[in-house]
Design a protein around this motif. Structure first.
Motif: not given
Length: 259
Positions: A102-105, A142-146, A221-224
């Motif tokens: 999890i990447m928090n941006v 994985f996901c990118v959130v924020g 936002l997530s990976s496939k």
């Protein structure tokens, strides 16, 4: 697993409201906060520990700052990119929790032009390359959130003709964001709600939230691979449609995954 992203616009100012939300209204496994506006030493760890969360914080005084609070513990944690230019402001924290990266941006707000605008565009290019170099885009979970500080399309703002060319809705910002997504990131809210605007931010002025005059600038936002495991995603308005205690100008986005 339930993951939420929430720009709190000061964790200390919003603490009591958030604790009430978590204890009375929702069951969240992983909370990703942006714009906490405090150094790590001033984060209200005890309040979150008392309701079952372990928190990791990458903060700075009065501005920016991100944190992840988890009921499921942490397999590892990374604070910042380890890059001098893009770690001057505390905008990125990454954790692995129950096998999910999890990447928090908290992306830069930017400006109409000038150094802040350039920095915002460069930030997205850097983040894109960072993810490409860190993951197997087809197979990793994985996901990118924020708070991305960009609304993608006309549906993502309350009045596109009024807002076009303003911060968060300029052509080059949107192009930079689409280029970022092009590596294979799935906009989960838009996947599940193709025709609903899903606003996540409303100006404090003139009761904009009550007139639904907002923008969608907060994302999961997530990976496939992770996208296939998402069951639902929604904007939770409970913390935003309040007069007391004063809410953040953002609402949280909450996604549920069947892992």
């Amino acid at each position: 697993m339930t993951i939420a992203t929430f720009n709190v616009n000061s964790i200390r100012a919003r603490k009591d409201l958030i604790i009430r939300w978590l204890t009375e209204k929702v069951d969240i496994d992983v909370l990703c906060f942006q714009e906490i506006k405090c150094e790590e030493k001033n984060f209200p760890f005890k309040d979150f520990n008392d309701i079952g969360y372990e928190c990791e914080v990458y903060g700075q005084k009065a501005y920016n700052g991100v944190a992840i609070c988890s009921k499921l513990g942490f397999e590892n944690i990374q604070k910042g990119f380890n890059n001098e230019k893009f770690d001057q402001e505390k905008r990125f924290i990454r954790a692995k929790i129950s096998g999910i990266d999890i990447m928090n941006v908290y992306a830069p707000h930017g400006d109409i032009e000038g150094p802040k605008h350039t920095y915002k565009l460069e930030f997205y290019k850097f983040l894109k390359d960072y993810i490409k170099n860190s993951f197997d885009l087809e197979n990793d979970l994985f996901c990118v959130v924020g708070d991305m500080n960009i609304a993608r399309e006309d549906i993502d703002v309350w009045e596109p003709e009024i807002l076009r060319g303003t911060i968060g809705f300029m052509d080059d910002e949107r192009e930079a964001f689409e280029d970022f997504l092009s590596i294979g990131l799935i906009d989960l809210y838009r996947k599940f709600h193709p025709e609903s605007h899903g606003f996540t931010w409303w100006d404090y002025m003139s009761g904009a939230v009550w007139r639904d005059e907002g923008m969608r600038i907060d994302y999961i936002l997530s990976s496939k691979q992770l996208s296939a495991k998402c069951e639902s995603i929604d904007v939770d308005m409970w913390t935003r449609r309040r007069r007391k205690p004063t809410p953040s100008d953002h609402a949280p986005v909450v996604a549920k995954f069947n892992l």
